[in-house]
Design an enzyme around this catalytic site. Structure first.
Site, short mmCIF file in Angstrom:
data_model
loop_
_atom_site.label_atom_id
_atom_site.label_comp_id
_atom_site.label_asym_id
_atom_site.label_seq_id
_atom_site.Cartn_x
_atom_site.Cartn_y
_atom_site.Cartn_z
CE LYS A 93 -18.61 24.63 0.41
NZ LYS A 93 -17.29 25.35 0.51
CB SER A 113 -16.68 26.59 -3.10
OG SER A 113 -16.17 26.24 -1.83
CB SER A 121 -14.54 28.46 -0.13
OG SER A 121 -14.14 28.15 -1.44
#
Ligand code: NAG
Ligand code: NAG
Ligand code: NAG
Ligand code: NAG
Ligand code: NAG
Ligand code: NAG
Ligand code: NAG
Ligand code: NAG
Ligand code: NAG
Ligand code: NAG
Ligand code: NAG
Ligand code: NAG
Length: 547
Positions: A109, A190, A214
């Protein structure tokens, strides 16, 4: 620096791949299909000499470039990936094997820093070009384990801690990520790009981060297994933070076992994150998450169903709740004792509480400033949340005010920080609501090994106490599902074929148990392979051999 050899490889990758590689299609079926390929299958091919790690990098990069202009799930590709893969191929050739991830590409990420050519921005242009003193500890651990960090995945900007009116998977740097199961699919967030990338086979797995939901939510909506570890099991050093009290890093993978391999590689103590000093075992007795993957792991386990915390079946959510009830039968048939109505005593109070907002808001300012203070180059001179907010409000690509800074503003408006009594009161309230009044109380009252819940409602109670959760594919919305947009109106939040999951949650540090339960459920249901993306790349390993 980009080596000449890399430039040649990169040129091939950027060529119109489907035509260039067409002549090699004959071999394709010999190799594991990358949509679903497991670490074990890929490792077998590497061991046999059927293909190399360089081939894997080439194939995965080709796949990324085939779909990125539609799905926007990868923000940067690691220009060093080819040379790293070559080095790992050489090690394999001479008998040096670092472990089960040796030579396998993984995406991370875009809030997990690497001390290389790649940027770490949380999707914000304010951090584009910034430099860090070393790799994030989880990235360093992946490299040590032999994984190839292939690139950075798009995310909800600032891990969804900026705006009240943005959309899941949007960042100023990476644009809007879309899910692969329906046109315009809300990818959730996210860890949006990690979810989409892992789901359509753009790496063996991906890393996400979770503060509250997330990892679990984008894993669920992208047909994946996601593990949100106990806070402190995986280091957050040089990961762009929201909250030291809740942030975690964890795997998002296509199978429970692959997620276990990745967790095994990234877990453990770290001098740069002292929350890891709470890990309650000596190195010699550390859990083996891969060995926990046993078909009979459900046998005799007591699994609670906290009915008052799982939400209610409505016309829209009926497919989830019907599949959940059917899953309870699978668990019973596998020898688990299902204990129903293990309700959370303070759940109404939890739903009404603002304590978590206070904790995140109170942590964010000081935690962000501490991250920024570590930068060795800070091109836009952002040193604290006030600087970042000002940058965001003035830099056009940040799309302010169309996408506001409401969450930044709320944190800035706090008149106390995470060392004050008001913060501590809120944190203690969370520990009660998720603890005695919530999950931990139910585990103890009913003598449970874990609880099982629809993934759509799994994250919150565990988030506020730093507890672990694992989600496994459970089903997908049927073809007659009404398409419903997200609040911003730019994504399809509900639609046919969008996947959903089931979660197991337990006590702090209970990952080994939860992984076993999830594996035993996964092996009896194998839902993932029944749900297919509407879009997927076509390049396979056989297409890239010889380049
Ligand atoms: C194998 O290759 C690695 C990396 O090139 C090197 O560090 C190591 O010394 C080599 N080992 C042997 C036994 O040749
Ligand atoms: C990182 O950002 C710099 C701009 O500061 C850019 O030149 C570089 O290409 C970016 N790295 C990657 C891997 O995209
Ligand atoms: C993927 O697409 C996004 C959005 O257009 C872009 O920012 C990014 O650079 C692309 N990534 C790659 C690796 O091409
Ligand atoms: C959402 O789905 C509808 C109906 O299939 C489609 O027309 C629309 O283009 C989709 N939205 C996006 C953003 O792709
Ligand atoms: C963790 O480290 C911070 C500074 O890095 C320090 O303020 C804090 O007291 C430490 N906490 C523990 C539990 O050691
Ligand atoms: C445990 O292992 C880590 C790294 O793997 C090391 O830094 C640490 O010192 C070890 N702790 C003990 C008690 O052996
Ligand atoms: C648990 O919660 C459910 C749903 O709110 C409720 O129907 C049930 O009566 C509760 N059971 C107990 C034992 O409290
Ligand atoms: C919810 O919060 C309000 C206002 O703080 C309070 O009056 C009420 O008693 C709370 N309800 C529950 C169930 O905790
Ligand atoms: C806010 O950003 C603008 C534009 O980048 C800059 O000119 C200004 O000095 C900044 N203000 C503060 C208080 O940092
Ligand atoms: C913050 O404001 C509240 C109410 O406005 C007040 O009760 C509290 O004492 C203040 N806290 C600090 C640390 O200033
Ligand atoms: C979809 O079809 C199923 C089975 O025919 C039916 O039970 C359900 O109500 C339908 N859902 C919608 C949203 O129309
Ligand atoms: C390189 C690239 O495509 N960048 C895009 C990233 O996303 C932003 C916001 O959508 C676009 O403005 C950029 O063009």
């Amino acid at each position: 620096m980009v080596s000449a050899w890399l430039v040649i490889k990169a040129c091939v990758a950027f060529a119109p791949l489907t035509t260039v590689f067409a002549q090699y299609h004959a071999d394709v079926s010999k190799y594991p299909a990358l949509l679903d390929a497991t670490a074990k299958e890929l490792t077998a091919g590497l061991e046999n000499g059927d293909f190399t790690s360089v081939d894997l990098v080439q194939a995965y990069v080709g796949r990324i470039l085939q779909v990125n202009s539609t799905l926007h799930m990868v923000v940067e590709i690691n220009p060093d990936a080819w040379t790293i893969a070559k080095g790992l191929d050489d090690e394999r050739a001479n008998g040096t094997l670092r472990g089960p991830l040796h030579g396998l590409p993984i995406l991370i990420k875009n809030n997990i820093a690497t001390a290389d050519e790649m940027n770490n921005t949380a999707g914000s242009w304010s951090l584009y070009g910034a430099k860090v003193p070393r790799d994030a500890t989880v990235a360093a651990k992946l490299r040590k384990a032999g994984a190839i960090i292939l690139g950075k995945t798009n995310l909800s900007q600032w891990a969804n801690y900026r705006s009240s009116n943005s959309s899941n998977g949007w960042s100023a740097q990476g644009g809007q990520t879309y899910g692969a199961y329906y046109p315009g699919q809300d990818p959730s967030g996210s860890s949006s790009g990690s979810g989409v990338s892992s789901s359509i086979g753009l790496a063996v797995a991906a890393l996400g981060t979770e503060t509250d939901g997330s990892i679990i939510s984008p894993s669920e909506l992208n047909n994946l297994v996601g593990i949100k570890p106990t806070r402190g099991l995986t280091s957050r050093a040089l990961v762009i933070p929201i909250s030291e009290h809740q942030d975690t890093v964890g795997p998002m993978a296509r199978t429970v076992k692959d997620a276990a391999y990745v967790l095994q590689a990234i877990a453990g103590p770290d001098q740069y994150d002292n929350y890891t000093s709470a890990i309650p075992w000596a190195n010699s007795t550390a859990p083996n998450y891969v060995a926990a993957c046993q078909f009979d792991a459900l046998l005799g386990k007591r699994i609670g169903v906290p009915r008052n915390a799982i939400g209610t079946r409505t016309r829209g959510s009926a497919p989830i709740y019907d599949a959940f009830e059917a899953a309870l039968t699978v668990l019973r048939n596998a020898g688990a004792v299902i204990v129903d109505n293990t309700n959370y005593t303070a759940y109404a109070q939890y739903l009404n509480s603002t304590a978590e907002d206070t904790v995140l808001s109170g942590d964010f300012g000081p935690n962000l400033a501490a991250y920024l203070a570590q930068l060795t180059y800070n091109p836009n001179n952002v040193h604290d949340l006030a600087d970042v907010t000002n940058f965001t409000q003035h830099f056009p690509a940040e799309e302010y005010p169309s996408r506001d800074t409401a969450i930044f503003d709320e944190s800035l408006a706090l008149n106390f920080t995470n060392t004050d009594a008001q913060f501590w009161n809120a944190y203690q309230e969370d520990l009660f609501l998720g603890g005695e009044g919530g999950l931990l109380g139910a585990l103890s009252t009913y003598n449970l090994d874990a609880v099982v819940i629809p993934s759509s409602v799994a994250s919150g109670i565990s988030a506020i106490i730093g507890g672990p959760v694992i989600t496994v594919p459970l089903g997908a919305f049927p073809s007659n599902t009404t398409v419903v947009p997200n609040a911003r109106g730019n994504l399809n939040a509900t639609a046919p074929n969008i996947p959903f999951g089931i979660s197991f949650a337990g006590a702090l540090w209970s990952e080994e148990t939860l992984i076993g339960l999830a594996y035993a459920f996964e092996q009896r249901t194998l839902v993932r392979e029944k749900v297919k993306p509407y879009i997927q790349p076509s390049i396979e390993i056989g297409d890239v051999l010889g380049y």
